[in-house]
Design an enzyme around this catalytic site. Sequence first.
Site, PDB file in Angstrom:
ATOM      1  N   THR A 125       0.853  -1.190   0.000  1.00 29.07           N
ATOM      2  CA  THR A 125       0.000   0.000   0.000  1.00 29.07           C
ATOM      3  C   THR A 125       0.887   1.238   0.000  1.00 29.07           C
ATOM      4  O   THR A 125       1.699   1.419   0.919  1.00 29.07           O
ATOM      5  CB  THR A 125      -0.914  -0.010   1.238  1.00 29.07           C
ATOM      6  N   GLU A 160      -6.532 -10.106   6.844  1.00 32.59           N
ATOM      7  CA  GLU A 160      -5.886 -11.171   7.613  1.00 32.59           C
ATOM      8  C   GLU A 160      -6.978 -12.006   8.279  1.00 32.59           C
ATOM      9  O   GLU A 160      -8.000 -11.475   8.714  1.00 32.59           O
ATOM     10  CB  GLU A 160      -4.943 -10.577   8.663  1.00 32.59           C
ATOM     11  N   CYS A 283      -3.070  -2.196   8.701  1.00 31.21           N
ATOM     12  CA  CYS A 283      -3.613  -1.466   7.550  1.00 31.21           C
ATOM     13  C   CYS A 283      -4.350  -0.206   7.954  1.00 31.21           C
ATOM     14  O   CYS A 283      -3.859   0.899   7.709  1.00 31.21           O
ATOM     15  CB  CYS A 283      -4.511  -2.384   6.734  1.00 31.21           C
TER      16      CYS A 283
HETATM   17  N1  LIG Z   1      -1.347  -7.168   6.274  1.00 34.77           N
HETATM   18  C1  LIG Z   1      -2.434  -6.895   5.578  1.00 34.77           C
HETATM   19  O1  LIG Z   1      -3.550  -7.274   5.929  1.00 34.77           O
HETATM   20  C2  LIG Z   1      -2.339  -6.074   4.313  1.00 34.77           C
HETATM   21  C3  LIG Z   1      -3.416  -6.070   3.424  1.00 34.77           C
HETATM   22  C4  LIG Z   1      -3.314  -5.326   2.255  1.00 34.77           C
HETATM   23  C5  LIG Z   1      -2.169  -4.578   1.991  1.00 34.77           C
HETATM   24  N2  LIG Z   1      -1.145  -4.578   2.897  1.00 34.77           N
HETATM   25  C6  LIG Z   1       0.055  -3.794   2.569  1.00 34.77           C
HETATM   26  O2  LIG Z   1       1.047  -4.690   2.056  1.00 34.77           O
HETATM   27  C7  LIG Z   1       2.358  -4.295   2.483  1.00 34.77           C
HETATM   28  C8  LIG Z   1       3.012  -5.418   3.254  1.00 34.77           C
HETATM   29  O3  LIG Z   1       2.220  -5.686   4.409  1.00 34.77           O
HETATM   30  P1  LIG Z   1       2.516  -6.942   5.336  1.00 34.77           P
HETATM   31  O4  LIG Z   1       1.455  -6.992   6.367  1.00 34.77           O
HETATM   32  O5  LIG Z   1       2.766  -8.122   4.469  1.00 34.77           O
HETATM   33  O6  LIG Z   1       3.894  -6.467   5.989  1.00 34.77           O
HETATM   34  P2  LIG Z   1       4.971  -7.367   6.751  1.00 34.77           P
HETATM   35  O7  LIG Z   1       5.719  -6.432   7.599  1.00 34.77           O
HETATM   36  O8  LIG Z   1       4.299  -8.555   7.336  1.00 34.77           O
HETATM   37  O9  LIG Z   1       5.893  -7.896   5.562  1.00 34.77           O
HETATM   38  C9  LIG Z   1       6.823  -7.119   4.886  1.00 34.77           C
HETATM   39  C10 LIG Z   1       8.030  -7.992   4.585  1.00 34.77           C
HETATM   40  O10 LIG Z   1       8.918  -7.276   3.741  1.00 34.77           O
HETATM   41  C11 LIG Z   1      10.237  -7.613   4.117  1.00 34.77           C
HETATM   42  N3  LIG Z   1      11.149  -6.583   3.608  1.00 34.77           N
HETATM   43  C12 LIG Z   1      11.280  -5.309   4.023  1.00 34.77           C
HETATM   44  N4  LIG Z   1      12.226  -4.668   3.308  1.00 34.77           N
HETATM   45  C13 LIG Z   1      12.675  -5.577   2.395  1.00 34.77           C
HETATM   46  C14 LIG Z   1      13.656  -5.521   1.376  1.00 34.77           C
HETATM   47  N5  LIG Z   1      14.349  -4.416   1.126  1.00 34.77           N
HETATM   48  N6  LIG Z   1      13.883  -6.646   0.646  1.00 34.77           N
HETATM   49  C15 LIG Z   1      13.182  -7.779   0.885  1.00 34.77           C
HETATM   50  N7  LIG Z   1      12.242  -7.874   1.851  1.00 34.77           N
HETATM   51  C16 LIG Z   1      11.988  -6.785   2.588  1.00 34.77           C
HETATM   52  C17 LIG Z   1      10.169  -7.686   5.635  1.00 34.77           C
HETATM   53  O11 LIG Z   1      11.245  -8.417   6.189  1.00 34.77           O
HETATM   54  C18 LIG Z   1       8.815  -8.378   5.833  1.00 34.77           C
HETATM   55  O12 LIG Z   1       8.957  -9.785   5.884  1.00 34.77           O
HETATM   56  C19 LIG Z   1       2.149  -3.012   3.292  1.00 34.77           C
HETATM   57  O13 LIG Z   1       2.283  -1.917   2.429  1.00 34.77           O
HETATM   58  C20 LIG Z   1       0.705  -3.137   3.758  1.00 34.77           C
HETATM   59  O14 LIG Z   1       0.116  -1.872   3.989  1.00 34.77           O
HETATM   60  C21 LIG Z   1      -1.193  -5.325   4.040  1.00 34.77           C
END
Ligand SMILES: NC(=O)c1ccc[n+]([C@@H]2O[C@H](COP(=O)([O-])OP(=O)(O)OC[C@H]3O[C@@H](n4cnc5c(N)ncnc54)[C@H](O)[C@@H]3O)[C@@H](O)[C@H]2O)c1
Length: 454
Positions: A125, A160, A283
Amino acid sequence: MRAALEISVIGCGYVGLVTGACLAGIGHRVVCTDNDESKIATLQAGQLPIFEPHLDALVDRSRKAGRLRFTGDVADCINAGEAIFICVGTPPLETGEADLSAIDRVARTIATVAKAPKLVVEKSTVPVQTGQQLKQALAIYGRNSGVTFRVASNPEFLREGTAVGDFLHPDRIVVGVEEAAAERQLREIYRPVLEGGFECPVHAGKCPAGSPSQFLVTTINSAELIKHASNSFLAMKISYANLIADLCERLGANVDEVTRAVGLDPRIGPHFLRPGLGFGGFCLPKDIQAFIHLGEKAGVDFAMLKEAERINKQRVDAFLEKLRRALWVLKEKQIGVLGLAFKPDTDDIRFAPAIELIRRLLAERAQVCAYDPQAIEKTRAVFSEVRYAKDGYEVAEQADALLITTEWKEFRELDWRRIFKSMARPLVLDGRNLLDPARMKEIGFEYHSVGRPD
Ligand SMILES: NC(=O)c1ccc[n+]([C@@H]2O[C@H](COP(=O)([O-])OP(=O)(O)OC[C@H]3O[C@@H](n4cnc5c(N)ncnc54)[C@H](O)[C@@H]3O)[C@@H](O)[C@H]2O)c1
């Protein structure tokens, strides 16, 4: 037989793992990477770093079929796919603005290690115009390689707890593109989702017939904005329900009756009209902040969203006030907390109201005992001074109050008569309106919920 596409996923958090596993589950060949080595080691050992229903089975099946693998070598991942999904975190900075440094780092890495043209898809996002920055970074850092990149935005709407089903049966797939070729590639990637026919781990081959998923093609800017606009609207709905609950408490109405009737209006809809301890998770809290920040920068007055955020922050205050009114002094009182995750069916405690509540209880030197079916390990890393119970009965033993902070189904099914007998004082504060007030009263509890007559 559909052609399997080669896909790379960067970031193995909730979104990356669900995206990678689902894309592999519908037939593509997927390679995932993360810069957290311990996460990759866990995944390579066949375990998952998160709890999400159906994800373990899906990952297991796809790995065995040779369609999904995890690597710590980012260049290996990037060069394996024709399309790269960026799923890294975009957490809030102190100002509320989204921290885009992980996206920037990934863009520079892709630009310098890619050996062939790529479609780079933002799934994280991000604020509007991030796609333009991403395009620029790829062009500048990749200028010496001669490799070309296309950029697309494909915001993720999964929730989630139901993430696998949401990904495989979405209401809409939004793709923000600038060229027809990018649209074609994304349509091909999502073809199995749009046409059906994949082995669905959620419904075991019997997916309910629902409305077909809409494939919406927009500009990149619009796609980015759609995600923030959706989440901010949901946040406003929850805060609105909480205001109505406050009014019900003061003037003697029942919020369940009110929101049920209000939600039956198809212009409003029943979802996200549940009052309680407020919204949390990775989120809504950060996305509403980022959207407010974006509005300010663009000169648009988002006071409406600021109010929704303020109302949400007050929920824990209001809940604690109810507890103080009932218990008078919190110091040395034993408080049981039922639920740590920000919602049921996940182990995610990021921005969870229960975590903020525990922080405040500990600050007032209450003794906290907590239980959650999935989130204890993650909470233990935050609070070592909390005692963790093995189930919903142990958490209630000799407690002066029991607080329901996450609406896990198993909490509703507890033997509440047994709990009544085991508590030092049979006081239950239900922050999620999980239980029936009449039944709790019949058992003998002093029972308070949100916006419903006690
Ligand atoms: N969790 C949700 O329900 C949800 C739903 C829709 C959208 N989103 C969006 O999706 C994105 C990710 O959310 P999430 O909940 O999966 O986050 P998260 O923190 O669980 O996962 C992010 C991952 O990215 C990895 N990471 C960070 N920098 C990195 C890099 N340079 N190279 C490789 N890996 C790297 C981290 O180690 C982590 O494992 C966010 O922007 C969030 O807003 C989340």
